[in-house]
Design an enzyme around this catalytic site. Structure first.
Site, PDB file in Angstrom:
ATOM      1  N   SER A 121      -0.150 -20.549  10.715  1.00  0.00           N
ATOM      2  CA  SER A 121       1.079 -21.339  10.683  1.00  0.00           C
ATOM      3  C   SER A 121       1.023 -22.419  11.769  1.00  0.00           C
ATOM      4  CB  SER A 121       2.289 -20.413  10.835  1.00  0.00           C
ATOM      5  OG  SER A 121       3.489 -21.097  10.552  1.00  0.00           O
ATOM      6  N   GLU A 142       4.329 -21.047  -0.915  1.00  0.00           N
ATOM      7  CA  GLU A 142       4.683 -21.511   0.439  1.00  0.00           C
ATOM      8  C   GLU A 142       5.183 -22.950   0.411  1.00  0.00           C
ATOM      9  OE1 GLU A 142       2.378 -20.728   3.885  1.00  0.00           O
ATOM     10  OE2 GLU A 142       0.839 -19.645   2.779  1.00  0.00           O
ATOM     11  N   HIS A 154       4.170 -17.169   2.826  1.00  0.00           N
ATOM     12  CA  HIS A 154       3.758 -17.600   4.152  1.00  0.00           C
ATOM     13  C   HIS A 154       3.353 -16.394   5.005  1.00  0.00           C
ATOM     14  CE1 HIS A 154       3.473 -20.381   7.470  1.00  0.00           C
ATOM     15  NE2 HIS A 154       4.219 -19.593   8.215  1.00  0.00           N
TER      16      HIS A 154
END
Length: 296
Positions: free
Chosen positions: A144, A238, A268
């Site tokens: 991320s 996502e 995610h």
């Protein structure tokens, strides 16, 4: 339902249990708590370490090559996440890759905005070099925000003339703090974790007035020429799907050897839920195969 659909539905139900806290302390506690249910395997050794002023932690499995290491930058939007939240996943990543792993507890925003996280990432890499790890035996990894930070770290190392690691692994990378991707809207209904308003809040805290198009905060705008091989993994459900796809395109256009994997139905940071998610285990195994192939 298929096994994959059943498993990801269970993870979605877990994430839906309780609203995201409004306060920062609550959000940090919630992220750490999401993975607290997963036990660390008994054969994993965990060793805290001071990486030249940056709090860090080694994890080792019995077959880990002591000369090889993954340097990991956790997710959490630069404002949350920690060594604790990602410890179990990183231990499994090291097992798959046959390496030691070093997780950095880099400084978080808003207390420490850009460039604090980048400075800590660079310190962590140079700490590994000072410990005798050869660049060709180091993997830089991030999830991320940590995935974007990994690319920014590579660019900074290259520009400083520092020998680069052998390769990099980016899981669900956030590389565009302007949130200009079309999937911010088209995937909003299926992404249970990351939405534009929340990302905007995180970006504002991290940027602290910096230009969101700065290549060191949004490496989608960086010149990636000369970077080592990249593995980019992203889920099809996502809002950051297009971030990963665009990053792969920018890297490939810069003659960087790039592997992009889009995992159907995955959300995610699905790697975090690997104990109950077969595709989490498979994606970590794919990462391990990539690392082993590059390191030789």
């Amino acid at each position: 339902m298929t096994d994959t659909a059943t498993e990801i539905a269970a993870v979605r139900a877990l994430l839906a249990a309780g609203e995201r806290p409004a306060d920062l302390a609550g959000r940090r506690k919630r992220l750490d708590g999401l993975t607290a249910r997963y036990d660390m395997p008994a054969d994993v050794v965990v060793k805290p370490v001071d990486a030249d002023g940056v709090k860090a932690e080694w994890t080792l499995t019995p077959d880990a090559d002591p000369k090889r290491a993954i340097l990991f930058l956790h997710g959490g939007g630069y404002a949350a996440g920690s060594i604790r939240s990602h410890r179990h996943m990183l231990a499994q990543a090291g097992r798959e890759a046959g390496t030691r792993t070093l997780a950095l507890d880099y400084r978080l925003a808003p207390e420490n905005p850009f460039p604090a996280a980048l400075e800590d990432a660079l310190t962590g890499y140079r700490f590994l070099l000072a410990q005798g790890f050869l660049p060709e035996n180091i993997v830089l990894a991030g999830e991320s925000a940590g995935g974007g930070l990994a690319i920014s770290t590579l660019v900074s190392l290259r520009d400083a003339g520092t020998p680069l690691p052998a390769c990099a692994w980016c899981a669900s990378p956030w590389v565009d703090l302007e949130m200009s991707a079309a999937t911010m809207e088209s995937k909003a209904a299926v992404d249970p974790l990351i939405q534009r308003p929340y990302l905007q809040e995180l970006a504002t805290a991290y940027l602290h007035g910096a230009d969101p198009r700065n290549p060191l905060v949004s490496p989608i705008h960086a010149d990636l020429k000369g970077l080592p091989p990249l593995l980019i993994q992203v889920g099809s459900d996502e809002t950051l799907l297009e971030d990963a796809i665009r990053l792969a395109g920018v890297a490939a256009s810069a003659d960087v050897r790039t592997s992009l994997q889009v995992w159907p139905q995955m959300i995610h940071a699905w790697h975090l839920f690997y104990p109950q998610l077969a595709d989490g285990r498979r994606s970590l195994a794919e990462m391990g195969a990539f690392v082993r192939a590059v390191l030789g």
